[in-house]
Design a protein around this motif. Structure first.
Motif, short mmCIF file in Angstrom:
data_model
loop_
_atom_site.label_atom_id
_atom_site.label_comp_id
_atom_site.label_asym_id
_atom_site.label_seq_id
_atom_site.Cartn_x
_atom_site.Cartn_y
_atom_site.Cartn_z
N LEU A 22 0.83 -1.21 0.00
CA LEU A 22 0.00 0.00 0.00
C LEU A 22 0.87 1.26 0.00
O LEU A 22 0.66 2.18 -0.81
N ILE A 23 1.87 1.29 0.87
CA ILE A 23 2.77 2.46 0.93
C ILE A 23 3.52 2.60 -0.39
O ILE A 23 3.69 3.71 -0.91
N ARG A 24 3.98 1.49 -0.96
CA ARG A 24 4.67 1.53 -2.26
C ARG A 24 3.76 2.13 -3.32
O ARG A 24 4.17 2.99 -4.09
N ARG A 25 2.52 1.67 -3.35
CA ARG A 25 1.57 2.15 -4.35
C ARG A 25 1.31 3.65 -4.20
O ARG A 25 1.22 4.38 -5.18
N MET A 26 1.18 4.11 -2.96
CA MET A 26 0.85 5.52 -2.73
C MET A 26 2.02 6.47 -2.94
O MET A 26 1.83 7.58 -3.43
N TYR A 27 3.24 6.05 -2.56
CA TYR A 27 4.32 7.01 -2.43
C TYR A 27 5.63 6.69 -3.16
O TYR A 27 6.57 7.47 -3.08
N MET A 28 5.73 5.58 -3.84
CA MET A 28 7.03 5.11 -4.33
C MET A 28 7.77 6.14 -5.19
O MET A 28 8.97 6.33 -5.02
N GLU A 29 7.08 6.82 -6.08
CA GLU A 29 7.76 7.78 -6.95
C GLU A 29 8.43 8.89 -6.13
O GLU A 29 9.59 9.22 -6.34
N LYS A 30 7.69 9.45 -5.16
CA LYS A 30 8.25 10.48 -4.29
C LYS A 30 9.37 9.92 -3.43
O LYS A 30 10.38 10.58 -3.19
N ASP A 31 9.18 8.70 -2.93
CA ASP A 31 10.16 8.09 -2.03
C ASP A 31 11.48 7.85 -2.73
O ASP A 31 12.55 8.13 -2.18
N VAL A 32 11.44 7.34 -3.95
CA VAL A 32 12.67 7.09 -4.71
C VAL A 32 13.38 8.42 -5.00
O VAL A 32 14.61 8.50 -4.88
N ALA A 33 12.63 9.45 -5.33
CA ALA A 33 13.23 10.76 -5.59
C ALA A 33 13.91 11.32 -4.34
O ALA A 33 14.98 11.93 -4.43
N ARG A 34 13.34 11.08 -3.17
CA ARG A 34 13.90 11.56 -1.91
C ARG A 34 15.12 10.75 -1.52
O ARG A 34 16.05 11.26 -0.92
N GLY A 35 15.09 9.45 -1.84
CA GLY A 35 16.21 8.57 -1.53
C GLY A 35 16.20 8.07 -0.09
O GLY A 35 15.42 8.51 0.74
N VAL A 36 17.10 7.13 0.16
CA VAL A 36 17.17 6.52 1.49
C VAL A 36 17.57 7.55 2.55
O VAL A 36 16.97 7.60 3.63
N ASP A 37 18.56 8.38 2.28
CA ASP A 37 19.03 9.34 3.29
C ASP A 37 17.94 10.33 3.68
O ASP A 37 17.70 10.57 4.87
N GLY A 38 17.27 10.91 2.70
CA GLY A 38 16.19 11.85 3.00
C GLY A 38 15.03 11.19 3.71
O GLY A 38 14.45 11.76 4.64
N THR A 39 14.72 9.98 3.32
CA THR A 39 13.63 9.25 3.94
C THR A 39 13.99 8.87 5.37
O THR A 39 13.15 8.94 6.28
N PHE A 40 15.24 8.52 5.60
CA PHE A 40 15.69 8.19 6.94
C PHE A 40 15.53 9.38 7.88
O PHE A 40 15.13 9.23 9.04
N MET A 41 15.79 10.58 7.39
CA MET A 41 15.62 11.77 8.22
C MET A 41 14.16 11.97 8.62
O MET A 41 13.87 12.37 9.75
N TRP A 42 13.23 11.66 7.72
CA TRP A 42 11.80 11.73 8.06
C TRP A 42 11.47 10.71 9.14
O TRP A 42 10.70 10.99 10.06
N LEU A 43 12.05 9.51 9.03
CA LEU A 43 11.81 8.48 10.04
C LEU A 43 12.29 8.97 11.41
O LEU A 43 11.57 8.84 12.41
N ILE A 44 13.46 9.56 11.46
CA ILE A 44 14.00 10.05 12.73
C ILE A 44 13.09 11.13 13.32
O ILE A 44 12.84 11.15 14.53
N GLU A 45 12.58 12.01 12.49
CA GLU A 45 11.66 13.04 12.97
C GLU A 45 10.41 12.39 13.57
O GLU A 45 9.94 12.78 14.64
N GLU A 46 9.89 11.38 12.90
CA GLU A 46 8.69 10.69 13.41
C GLU A 46 8.98 9.94 14.71
O GLU A 46 8.12 9.88 15.59
N VAL A 47 10.18 9.37 14.85
CA VAL A 47 10.54 8.71 16.11
C VAL A 47 10.54 9.73 17.24
O VAL A 47 10.07 9.44 18.35
N GLY A 48 11.03 10.93 16.97
CA GLY A 48 10.98 12.00 17.98
C GLY A 48 9.56 12.36 18.36
O GLY A 48 9.25 12.57 19.54
N GLU A 49 8.67 12.43 17.36
CA GLU A 49 7.27 12.72 17.64
C GLU A 49 6.63 11.59 18.46
O GLU A 49 5.81 11.84 19.35
N LEU A 50 7.01 10.35 18.17
CA LEU A 50 6.52 9.22 18.94
C LEU A 50 6.99 9.32 20.39
O LEU A 50 6.22 9.09 21.33
#
Length: 121
Positions: free
Chosen positions: A31-59
């Motif tokens: 489901l996540i791949r279907r919704m966001y894959m194009e944006k996710d690939v453009a952002r790359g692993v490093d950029g996406t990892f930074m979003w994950l870290i921000e969300e861990v802080g919010e958690l």
């Protein structure tokens, strides 16, 4: 593809989402791949990892001071960003989880972990 709702081409939220049957990890990754894959690939692993870290802080903040609903929403966000990184990196999380934890604790091999509290897990 299991319980994944059909593609939503109207950009409207799925109706009756609460009445959906439970979603598996594989369903969620698809489901996540279907919704966001194009944006996710453009952002790359490093950029996406930074979003994950921000969300861990919010958690972390929600666990300290948030309501149960806020905590649940942040857990969902952390999982979504983790799945996003797996998609960009080409990792099947269902297979990875089964391989690592399907036979029990990776440390002691038991389904009720008997590892010392001094180390992982």
């Amino acid at each position: 593809m299991g319980n994944i709702p059909p593609s939503n081409t109207t950009n409207q939220p799925a109706s009756g989402a609460a009445s959906q049957p439970p979603m598996t990890l594989a369903d969620f990754q698809t489901l996540i791949r279907r919704m966001y894959m194009e944006k996710d690939v453009a952002r790359g692993v490093d950029g996406t990892f930074m979003w994950l870290i921000e969300e861990v802080g919010e958690l972390a903040a929600a666990l300290r001071e948030g309501t149960r609903e806020q905590q649940a929403a942040e857990f969902a966000d952390v999982l979504a960003w983790l799945v996003t990184i797996a998609n960009v990196a080409g990792v099947d999380l269902n297979a990875a989880v089964a391989a690592k934890y399907g036979g029990g604790c990776p440390g002691c091999g038991r389904f009720a972990c008997e590892c010392s509290d001094a180390g992982k897990p």
